[in-house]
Design a protein around this motif. Structure first.
Motif, PDB file in Angstrom:
ATOM      1  N   GLY A 166       1.771  -5.398 -25.260  1.00 38.52           N
ATOM      2  CA  GLY A 166       2.720  -5.271 -26.086  1.00 38.52           C
ATOM      3  C   GLY A 166       3.745  -6.000 -26.361  1.00 38.52           C
ATOM      4  N   ARG A 167       5.129  -5.567 -26.175  1.00 37.56           N
ATOM      5  CA  ARG A 167       6.124  -6.332 -25.844  1.00 37.56           C
ATOM      6  C   ARG A 167       6.292  -6.727 -24.660  1.00 37.56           C
ATOM      7  NH1 ARG A 167      11.003  -4.148 -26.228  1.00 37.56           N
ATOM      8  NH2 ARG A 167      10.418  -1.539 -26.164  1.00 37.56           N
ATOM      9  N   HIS A 168       6.234  -6.569 -23.275  1.00 32.98           N
ATOM     10  CA  HIS A 168       5.967  -6.027 -21.846  1.00 32.98           C
ATOM     11  C   HIS A 168       5.599  -7.032 -21.109  1.00 32.98           C
ATOM     12  CE1 HIS A 168       9.887  -3.343 -22.006  1.00 32.98           C
ATOM     13  NE2 HIS A 168       9.257  -3.535 -22.795  1.00 32.98           N
ATOM     14  N   GLU A 169       5.912  -8.580 -20.398  1.00 38.77           N
ATOM     15  CA  GLU A 169       4.630  -8.595 -18.952  1.00 38.77           C
ATOM     16  C   GLU A 169       4.106  -8.013 -18.185  1.00 38.77           C
ATOM     17  OE1 GLU A 169       4.933 -13.391 -19.243  1.00 38.77           O
ATOM     18  OE2 GLU A 169       7.005 -12.399 -19.635  1.00 38.77           O
ATOM     19  N   PHE A 170       3.244  -7.422 -17.443  1.00 37.03           N
ATOM     20  CA  PHE A 170       2.969  -7.311 -15.882  1.00 37.03           C
ATOM     21  C   PHE A 170       2.549  -8.557 -15.423  1.00 37.03           C
ATOM     22  CE2 PHE A 170       3.242  -3.750 -19.252  1.00 37.03           C
ATOM     23  CZ  PHE A 170       4.141  -3.626 -18.607  1.00 37.03           C
ATOM     24  N   LEU A 171       2.394  -8.781 -13.652  1.00 38.80           N
ATOM     25  CA  LEU A 171       2.199  -9.564 -13.134  1.00 38.80           C
ATOM     26  C   LEU A 171       0.313  -8.703 -12.835  1.00 38.80           C
ATOM     27  CD1 LEU A 171       2.656 -12.554 -12.006  1.00 38.80           C
ATOM     28  CD2 LEU A 171       2.199 -10.523  -9.884  1.00 38.80           C
ATOM     29  N   VAL A 172      -0.471  -9.557 -12.412  1.00 37.11           N
ATOM     30  CA  VAL A 172      -1.549  -8.921 -12.498  1.00 37.11           C
ATOM     31  C   VAL A 172      -2.795 -10.141 -11.460  1.00 37.11           C
ATOM     32  CG1 VAL A 172      -4.131  -9.151 -13.281  1.00 37.11           C
ATOM     33  CG2 VAL A 172      -2.141  -8.206 -14.357  1.00 37.11           C
ATOM     34  N   ARG A 173      -2.999  -9.490 -10.457  1.00 36.85           N
ATOM     35  CA  ARG A 173      -3.159 -10.614  -9.049  1.00 36.85           C
ATOM     36  C   ARG A 173      -5.472 -10.016  -9.640  1.00 36.85           C
ATOM     37  NH1 ARG A 173       1.050  -9.712  -6.687  1.00 36.85           N
ATOM     38  NH2 ARG A 173       2.516 -10.901  -6.121  1.00 36.85           N
ATOM     39  N   GLU A 174      -5.820 -11.261  -9.179  1.00 43.73           N
ATOM     40  CA  GLU A 174      -6.457 -11.415  -9.824  1.00 43.73           C
ATOM     41  C   GLU A 174      -8.184 -11.992  -8.549  1.00 43.73           C
ATOM     42  OE1 GLU A 174      -8.301 -12.410 -13.489  1.00 43.73           O
ATOM     43  OE2 GLU A 174      -5.849 -12.182 -14.052  1.00 43.73           O
ATOM     44  N   ALA A 175      -8.989 -11.399  -7.878  1.00 45.02           N
ATOM     45  CA  ALA A 175      -9.826 -11.622  -6.686  1.00 45.02           C
ATOM     46  C   ALA A 175     -11.699 -12.297  -6.734  1.00 45.02           C
ATOM     47  CB  ALA A 175      -9.370 -11.939  -5.469  1.00 45.02           C
ATOM     48  N   GLY A 176     -12.266 -12.963  -6.858  1.00 44.35           N
ATOM     49  CA  GLY A 176     -13.246 -12.116  -6.051  1.00 44.35           C
ATOM     50  C   GLY A 176     -14.362 -12.370  -7.999  1.00 44.35           C
ATOM     51  N   PRO A 177     -15.546 -12.480  -7.938  1.00 47.02           N
ATOM     52  CA  PRO A 177     -16.713 -13.499  -9.105  1.00 47.02           C
ATOM     53  C   PRO A 177     -16.377 -12.931 -10.189  1.00 47.02           C
ATOM     54  CG  PRO A 177     -17.943 -12.820  -7.030  1.00 47.02           C
ATOM     55  CD  PRO A 177     -16.402 -12.214  -7.283  1.00 47.02           C
ATOM     56  N   ALA A 178     -15.820 -13.827 -11.125  1.00 40.76           N
ATOM     57  CA  ALA A 178     -15.341 -13.564 -12.798  1.00 40.76           C
ATOM     58  C   ALA A 178     -16.648 -12.485 -12.850  1.00 40.76           C
ATOM     59  CB  ALA A 178     -15.240 -14.980 -13.732  1.00 40.76           C
ATOM     60  N   ASP A 179     -18.138 -12.771 -12.544  1.00 38.21           N
ATOM     61  CA  ASP A 179     -18.982 -12.027 -13.305  1.00 38.21           C
ATOM     62  C   ASP A 179     -19.191 -10.566 -12.550  1.00 38.21           C
ATOM     63  OD1 ASP A 179     -19.876 -12.586 -11.231  1.00 38.21           O
ATOM     64  OD2 ASP A 179     -22.285 -13.752 -12.363  1.00 38.21           O
ATOM     65  N   ALA A 180     -18.118 -10.624 -11.557  1.00 40.31           N
ATOM     66  CA  ALA A 180     -18.900  -9.142 -10.526  1.00 40.31           C
ATOM     67  C   ALA A 180     -18.367  -8.118 -11.040  1.00 40.31           C
ATOM     68  CB  ALA A 180     -18.499  -9.411  -9.602  1.00 40.31           C
ATOM     69  N   PRO A 181     -18.785  -6.224 -11.079  1.00 39.58           N
ATOM     70  CA  PRO A 181     -17.998  -6.013 -11.523  1.00 39.58           C
ATOM     71  C   PRO A 181     -16.678  -5.218 -11.116  1.00 39.58           C
ATOM     72  CG  PRO A 181     -20.077  -4.721 -10.827  1.00 39.58           C
ATOM     73  CD  PRO A 181     -19.746  -6.909 -10.303  1.00 39.58           C
ATOM     74  N   PRO A 182     -15.824  -5.038 -12.724  1.00 36.84           N
ATOM     75  CA  PRO A 182     -14.331  -5.062 -12.054  1.00 36.84           C
ATOM     76  C   PRO A 182     -13.546  -4.254 -11.167  1.00 36.84           C
ATOM     77  CG  PRO A 182     -15.216  -4.311 -14.744  1.00 36.84           C
ATOM     78  CD  PRO A 182     -15.659  -5.094 -14.158  1.00 36.84           C
ATOM     79  N   LEU A 183     -13.205  -4.200 -10.688  1.00 35.61           N
ATOM     80  CA  LEU A 183     -12.165  -2.787 -10.193  1.00 35.61           C
ATOM     81  C   LEU A 183     -10.594  -3.050  -9.902  1.00 35.61           C
ATOM     82  CD1 LEU A 183     -11.959  -0.542  -7.835  1.00 35.61           C
ATOM     83  CD2 LEU A 183     -12.453  -2.312  -6.127  1.00 35.61           C
ATOM     84  N   VAL A 184      -9.598  -1.648 -10.904  1.00 37.27           N
ATOM     85  CA  VAL A 184      -8.970  -2.187 -10.842  1.00 37.27           C
ATOM     86  C   VAL A 184      -8.245  -1.777 -10.006  1.00 37.27           C
ATOM     87  CG1 VAL A 184      -6.595  -1.612 -12.252  1.00 37.27           C
ATOM     88  CG2 VAL A 184      -8.739  -2.219 -13.499  1.00 37.27           C
ATOM     89  N   LEU A 185      -6.928  -2.100  -9.107  1.00 32.02           N
ATOM     90  CA  LEU A 185      -5.921  -1.505  -8.001  1.00 32.02           C
ATOM     91  C   LEU A 185      -4.070  -1.374  -8.620  1.00 32.02           C
ATOM     92  CD1 LEU A 185      -7.455  -3.848  -5.109  1.00 32.02           C
ATOM     93  CD2 LEU A 185      -7.880  -1.773  -5.664  1.00 32.02           C
ATOM     94  N   LEU A 186      -3.693  -0.121  -7.948  1.00 28.52           N
ATOM     95  CA  LEU A 186      -2.452   0.223  -7.984  1.00 28.52           C
ATOM     96  C   LEU A 186      -1.831   0.560  -7.324  1.00 28.52           C
ATOM     97  CD1 LEU A 186      -3.231   2.648 -11.382  1.00 28.52           C
ATOM     98  CD2 LEU A 186      -2.948  -0.167 -11.157  1.00 28.52           C
ATOM     99  N   HIS A 187      -0.434   0.389  -6.750  1.00 29.17           N
ATOM    100  CA  HIS A 187       0.292   0.181  -5.664  1.00 29.17           C
ATOM    101  C   HIS A 187       0.866   0.711  -5.566  1.00 29.17           C
ATOM    102  CE1 HIS A 187       3.454  -1.003  -7.656  1.00 29.17           C
ATOM    103  NE2 HIS A 187       3.110  -1.822  -8.613  1.00 29.17           N
ATOM    104  N   GLY A 188       1.619   2.079  -4.169  1.00 36.16           N
ATOM    105  CA  GLY A 188       2.291   2.828  -4.449  1.00 36.16           C
ATOM    106  C   GLY A 188       4.384   2.359  -4.425  1.00 36.16           C
ATOM    107  N   TRP A 189       5.321   3.168  -4.375  1.00 38.70           N
ATOM    108  CA  TRP A 189       5.976   3.212  -4.591  1.00 38.70           C
ATOM    109  C   TRP A 189       7.394   1.857  -3.878  1.00 38.70           C
ATOM    110  CZ3 TRP A 189      10.707   7.059  -3.339  1.00 38.70           C
ATOM    111  CH2 TRP A 189      11.785   7.043  -4.155  1.00 38.70           C
ATOM    112  N   VAL A 190       7.126   2.086  -3.016  1.00 36.15           N
ATOM    113  CA  VAL A 190       7.911   1.265  -2.191  1.00 36.15           C
ATOM    114  C   VAL A 190       7.394  -0.212  -2.127  1.00 36.15           C
ATOM    115  CG1 VAL A 190       8.489   0.453   0.368  1.00 36.15           C
ATOM    116  CG2 VAL A 190       8.063   3.052  -0.388  1.00 36.15           C
TER     117      VAL A 190
END
Length: 303
Positions: A47-71
């Protein structure tokens, strides 16, 4: 004016003047300082905003998304778990709005808005159906994402979170949040200093990571930080969490001091297809203190 009132007034005035004109005094860091790992991220325009994404693991492996806590941001939250998960998955750790390196979006926010923003990031990454793991506040966002975009989530992991996470009455917690925000506006170092001392004193982080942790805890906008806190306070998935049909794993720290284990178990019981793994003796920061157990539970569930 009584002597006690004069002392209090003088102390308050001295504190205000010190915060207006005095220097920021960081904690002392013992010994050589290190960064826990060398991972970096990239910003994604959603959309109008940027979000930082860190990636690791084989590019062809099944995707897993991680969401962090408040602090914490995505790096601090998941840096001990992510390398283990990346052995079998393409892992994406997203910094939510107002956290880490993602956009500082002003104004009131709800957990559901954060969920829609994560869905937009997944679109920008070109990801279709994914496995999703959320810790603490990230677990609330994960619930909302699974509810609002059910076709996007293949499997759902909820760690140290609940459908109704706040145990104390809202009329009691809300004024505490308002007071905390007011104090943080006067001195933005108070809350990070308390968290920093707690995490070092409990051994969650070693002294060699003290400077890195301090910088990460300071990397926040006070008002946006508390807007996210108020969103947590308003979050209540009790009416619909039982409609989440995808396979779900609940990771419950048995000594969680922030989200009672009883509330986490109640959320797990409401989910129609749920597995529970309890991390015995772990507190709310289980992703940091028990990374092998958390990663092992996630990998077993996903495979």
């Amino acid at each position: 004016m009584s002597p006690i009132r004069r002392v209090i007034t003088a102390a308050a005035g001295a504190f205000a003047l010190w915060r207006l004109f005095g220097p920021e005094i960081p904690p002392r860091h013992r010994g050589p300082q290190q960064r826990p790992d060398r991972s970096t991220g990239r910003t994604i325009l959603a959309g109008r905003h940027e979000f930082l994404v860190r990636e690791a693991g084989p590019a062809d492996a099944p995707p897993l998304v991680l969401l962090h806590g408040w602090v914490y941001d995505g790096h601090v939250t998941w840096h001990r778990v992510m390398p283990r998960l990346a052995e079998h998955h393409r892992v994406y750790a997203i910094d939510l709005r107002g956290h880490g390196r993602s956009a500082r979006i002003r104004g009131r926010v709800e957990i559901e808005e954060m969920a829609d923003e994560v869905a937009a990031v997944l679109d920008a990454l070109g990801l279709g159906t994914v496995a999703l793991a959320g810790y603490s506040m990230g677990g609330m966002v994960a619930q909302a994402l699974a509810h609002r975009h059910p076709g996007r989530i293949e499997r759902l992991v909820l760690a140290a979170t609940a459908a109704q996470p706040i145990a104390l009455p809202r009329w009691l917690v809300f004024p505490a949040f308002v007071l905390g925000r007011a104090i943080a506006r006067l001195d933005r170092l108070i809350a990070p200093r308390i968290a920093h001392r707690y995490l070092l004193a409990t051994g969650t982080f070693g002294p060699e990571h003290s400077a890195w942790l301090w910088e990460a805890l300071l990397d926040r906008d006070v008002d946006l930080y508390y807007e996210a806190g108020f969103a947590i306070l308003r979050f209540d998935a009790g009416a619909w969490v039982g409609t989440l049909a995808m396979p779900t794993l609940s990771i419950v720290p048995t000594r969680d001091q922030l989200v009672p284990a009883s509330r986490q178990r109640a959320t797990a019981a409401a989910l129609p297809d749920n597995r529970v793994v309890e991390v015995e003796g772990a507190r709310h920061e289980a992703v940091l203190t028990h990374p092998a157990e958390v990663a092992g539970a996630i990998l077993e569930f996903l495979t």
